[in-house]
Scaffold this motif. Structure first.
Motif, PDB file in Angstrom:
ATOM      1  N   TRP A 151       0.764  -1.158  -0.031  1.00 37.72           N
ATOM      2  CA  TRP A 151      -0.070   0.229  -0.046  1.00 37.72           C
ATOM      3  C   TRP A 151       0.924   1.195  -0.080  1.00 37.72           C
ATOM      4  O   TRP A 151       0.758   2.122  -0.955  1.00 37.72           O
ATOM      5  CB  TRP A 151      -1.005  -0.120   1.240  1.00 37.72           C
ATOM      6  CG  TRP A 151      -1.995   0.867   1.016  1.00 37.72           C
ATOM      7  CD1 TRP A 151      -2.543   1.399   0.052  1.00 37.72           C
ATOM      8  CD2 TRP A 151      -2.809   1.207   2.157  1.00 37.72           C
ATOM      9  NE1 TRP A 151      -3.604   2.270   0.400  1.00 37.72           N
ATOM     10  CE2 TRP A 151      -4.006   1.886   1.613  1.00 37.72           C
ATOM     11  CE3 TRP A 151      -2.854   0.891   3.571  1.00 37.72           C
ATOM     12  CZ2 TRP A 151      -4.933   2.681   2.467  1.00 37.72           C
ATOM     13  CZ3 TRP A 151      -3.916   1.527   4.444  1.00 37.72           C
ATOM     14  CH2 TRP A 151      -4.890   2.357   3.914  1.00 37.72           C
ATOM     15  N   LYS A 154       2.921   1.629  -3.294  1.00 38.46           N
ATOM     16  CA  LYS A 154       2.399   2.385  -4.335  1.00 38.46           C
ATOM     17  C   LYS A 154       2.045   3.684  -4.224  1.00 38.46           C
ATOM     18  O   LYS A 154       2.165   4.713  -4.976  1.00 38.46           O
ATOM     19  CB  LYS A 154       0.769   1.637  -4.645  1.00 38.46           C
ATOM     20  CG  LYS A 154       0.580   0.138  -5.072  1.00 38.46           C
ATOM     21  CD  LYS A 154      -0.640  -0.325  -4.854  1.00 38.46           C
ATOM     22  CE  LYS A 154      -0.617  -1.629  -5.557  1.00 38.46           C
ATOM     23  NZ  LYS A 154      -0.807  -1.419  -6.939  1.00 38.46           N
ATOM     24  N   CYS A 155       1.759   4.210  -2.620  1.00 37.33           N
ATOM     25  CA  CYS A 155       1.653   5.561  -2.542  1.00 37.33           C
ATOM     26  C   CYS A 155       2.652   6.344  -2.583  1.00 37.33           C
ATOM     27  O   CYS A 155       2.836   7.564  -3.425  1.00 37.33           O
ATOM     28  CB  CYS A 155       1.237   5.732  -0.948  1.00 37.33           C
ATOM     29  SG  CYS A 155       1.093   7.480  -0.334  1.00 37.33           S
ATOM     30  N   TYR A 157       5.414   5.720  -4.770  1.00 36.86           N
ATOM     31  CA  TYR A 157       5.396   5.713  -6.218  1.00 36.86           C
ATOM     32  C   TYR A 157       4.505   6.637  -6.855  1.00 36.86           C
ATOM     33  O   TYR A 157       5.020   7.800  -7.735  1.00 36.86           O
ATOM     34  CB  TYR A 157       5.325   4.530  -6.857  1.00 36.86           C
ATOM     35  CG  TYR A 157       5.383   4.395  -8.210  1.00 36.86           C
ATOM     36  CD1 TYR A 157       6.810   4.217  -8.768  1.00 36.86           C
ATOM     37  CD2 TYR A 157       4.580   4.774  -9.330  1.00 36.86           C
ATOM     38  CE1 TYR A 157       6.910   4.272 -10.320  1.00 36.86           C
ATOM     39  CE2 TYR A 157       4.753   4.759 -10.569  1.00 36.86           C
ATOM     40  CZ  TYR A 157       5.822   4.206 -11.152  1.00 36.86           C
ATOM     41  OH  TYR A 157       6.117   4.261 -12.524  1.00 36.86           O
ATOM     42  N   THR A 158       3.366   6.947  -6.504  1.00 41.74           N
ATOM     43  CA  THR A 158       2.397   7.702  -7.029  1.00 41.74           C
ATOM     44  C   THR A 158       2.766   9.463  -6.598  1.00 41.74           C
ATOM     45  O   THR A 158       2.625  10.436  -7.454  1.00 41.74           O
ATOM     46  CB  THR A 158       0.836   7.679  -6.331  1.00 41.74           C
ATOM     47  OG1 THR A 158       0.689   6.260  -7.046  1.00 41.74           O
ATOM     48  CG2 THR A 158      -0.193   8.488  -7.121  1.00 41.74           C
ATOM     49  N   LEU A 219      -5.834   3.452  -4.434  1.00 44.13           N
ATOM     50  CA  LEU A 219      -4.538   2.803  -4.871  1.00 44.13           C
ATOM     51  C   LEU A 219      -4.463   1.372  -4.908  1.00 44.13           C
ATOM     52  O   LEU A 219      -3.717   0.701  -5.405  1.00 44.13           O
ATOM     53  CB  LEU A 219      -3.262   3.318  -4.011  1.00 44.13           C
ATOM     54  CG  LEU A 219      -2.989   4.736  -3.907  1.00 44.13           C
ATOM     55  CD1 LEU A 219      -2.061   5.291  -2.915  1.00 44.13           C
ATOM     56  CD2 LEU A 219      -2.428   5.126  -5.463  1.00 44.13           C
ATOM     57  N   LYS A 222      -5.449  -0.323  -8.121  1.00 42.33           N
ATOM     58  CA  LYS A 222      -4.433  -0.209  -9.159  1.00 42.33           C
ATOM     59  C   LYS A 222      -3.511  -1.441  -9.310  1.00 42.33           C
ATOM     60  O   LYS A 222      -3.141  -2.098  -8.463  1.00 42.33           O
ATOM     61  CB  LYS A 222      -3.711   1.003  -9.014  1.00 42.33           C
ATOM     62  CG  LYS A 222      -4.375   2.170  -9.205  1.00 42.33           C
ATOM     63  CD  LYS A 222      -3.354   3.246  -9.219  1.00 42.33           C
ATOM     64  CE  LYS A 222      -4.359   4.883  -9.458  1.00 42.33           C
ATOM     65  NZ  LYS A 222      -3.268   5.880  -9.258  1.00 42.33           N
ATOM     66  N   PRO A 224      -0.212  -3.595 -10.253  1.00 42.69           N
ATOM     67  CA  PRO A 224       1.306  -3.398  -9.997  1.00 42.69           C
ATOM     68  C   PRO A 224       1.840  -2.759 -11.200  1.00 42.69           C
ATOM     69  O   PRO A 224       1.660  -3.023 -12.290  1.00 42.69           O
ATOM     70  CB  PRO A 224       1.665  -4.822  -9.594  1.00 42.69           C
ATOM     71  CG  PRO A 224       0.724  -5.386  -9.117  1.00 42.69           C
ATOM     72  CD  PRO A 224      -0.377  -5.089  -9.802  1.00 42.69           C
TER      73      PRO A 224
END
Length: 260
Positions: A151, A154-155, A157-158, A219, A222, A224
Motif C-alpha cells: 500500500w 504504491k503511495c 511511487y504515485t 491505490l 491499481k 502493480p
C-alpha cells in the motif's frame, strides 16, 4: 506479482487480504507441512475451493520443464515442499516475467528469499540466516503486514510521479514562454537567476505538499507497475504538455496584442 508464504503465514487470519484487496497480486503458499486440503482451507476458509490448484512438492519436482512452466502460475498451494521446490518455483515465475516476493523465517527458506525479487523475513521468529538473505524484515511477524508494505509502496511511487509531473509542467511552460518571447520580441521575461529561484521556491513547497500524501483506498485497486514501465508514462507526458500549453496561451495572447 506473486507473494509466496511459508510456515510463518499460517497464524495470520488476514492472509487473503493481498488477493482480495490488491489488483493482480496473487497469494501463493509453499509449505513443508500439512496436507493440501488443510492448506486450501487456510488460504480461503470462507470460499469455494473447487478452483484451488493444489500440488505436492514431489509432484511439482517431477514435472518436465515444459509442464512446470505451464502450470507454475496456476498453482495456489504446494504442500510438503522442500527448499529446492520453493527456489524452483521462484525461478520459474521470474522466467515468466513475474515480480516475486517471498516470506520466510527458517534456514531452509534462505535460498528462496535470496532468489526472489523481494525477500521478507520475520523479525521475531526468523533466523539470522533468513534475515541476512532477505531485503525486508517484518518486525511483528504478521504476514498481513505485507499488504501495508504494498500500500505504502504504491503511495510513494504515485507521490513521486505527481511531484515530477508538477515540476516538468512548470519548467516546460517557463522555457516555452522565454523561447516565444525571445523569438517574437527579442527579449526574455525571465532571467536565469529568476528561473533558478523559481525552481527552488517551487521544489520546496511542491515537495511539502505532494510527497507526504497518505495512501488511499483507490491505490489498492491499481495493478502493480511493470518493471519495464517508465516513471513518466505517455499519459503523464500528455498531461504535462496540455497543462503547459494552457499556461502559455495567455502569455502568447499578450505578446500578440503588444506587437499589434
Amino acid at each position: 506479482m506473486g507473494i509466496q508464504g511459508t510456515e510463518v503465514a499460517k497464524e495470520s487470519s488476514n492472509i487473503v487480504i493481498l488477493e482480495d484487496d490488491f489488483a493482480s497480486v496473487a497469494t501463493v503458499l509453499r509449505w513443508g507441512k500439512m496436507s493440501p486440503t488443510a492448506e486450501c482451507e487456510i488460504l480461503k476458509p470462507d470460499k469455494d475451493m473447487s478452483s484451488c490448484v493444489v500440488v505436492e512438492g514431489k509432484e511439482f519436482r517431477n514435472y518436465t520443464p515444459e509442464e512446470r512452466m505451464e502450470k507454475v502460475e496456476k498453482i495456489q498451494v504446494m504442500a510438503r515442499s522442500s527448499p529446492s521446490d520453493k527456489l524452483l518455483t521462484v525461478q520459474c515465475l521470474k522466467q515468466k516475467g513475474q515480480v516475486i516476493a517471498v516470506t520466510g523465517d527458517g534456514i531452509n527458506d534462505a535460498p528462496a528469499l535470496k532468489g526472489a525479487d523481494i525477500g521478507l523475513s520475520m523479525g521475531i521468529q526468523g533466523t539470522e540466516v533468513a534475515k541476512e538473505s532477505s531485503d525486508i524484515i517484518i518486525l511483528d511477524d504478521n504476514f498481513a503486514s505485507v499488504a501495508i508494505v504494498l500500500w505504502w509502496g504504491k503511495c510513494i511511487y504515485t507521490n513521486i510521479q505527481n511531484f515530477i509531473q508538477f515540476l516538468l509542467t512548470v519548467n516546460v511552460a517557463a522555457l516555452c514562454i522565454n523561447f516565444i518571447a525571445a523569438m517574437s520580441a527579442g527579449e526574455i521575461p525571465l532571467t536565469t537567476v529568476q528561473l533558478l529561484w523559481g525552481n527552488l521556491y517551487m521544489n520546496t513547497f511542491a515537495a511539502l505538499s505532494l510527497v507526504p500524501e497518505r495512501p488511499t483506498k483507490e491505490l489498492m485497486a491499481k495493478p502493480p507497475i511493470s518493471r519495464t514501465e517508465p516513471l513518466i508514462s505517455n499519459i503523464v507526458w500528455r498531461t504535462i504538455l496540455a497543462q503547459a500549453l494552457y499556461q502559455i496561451a495567455p502569455y502568447n495572447s499578450m505578446v500578440n496584442q503588444s506587437l499589434g
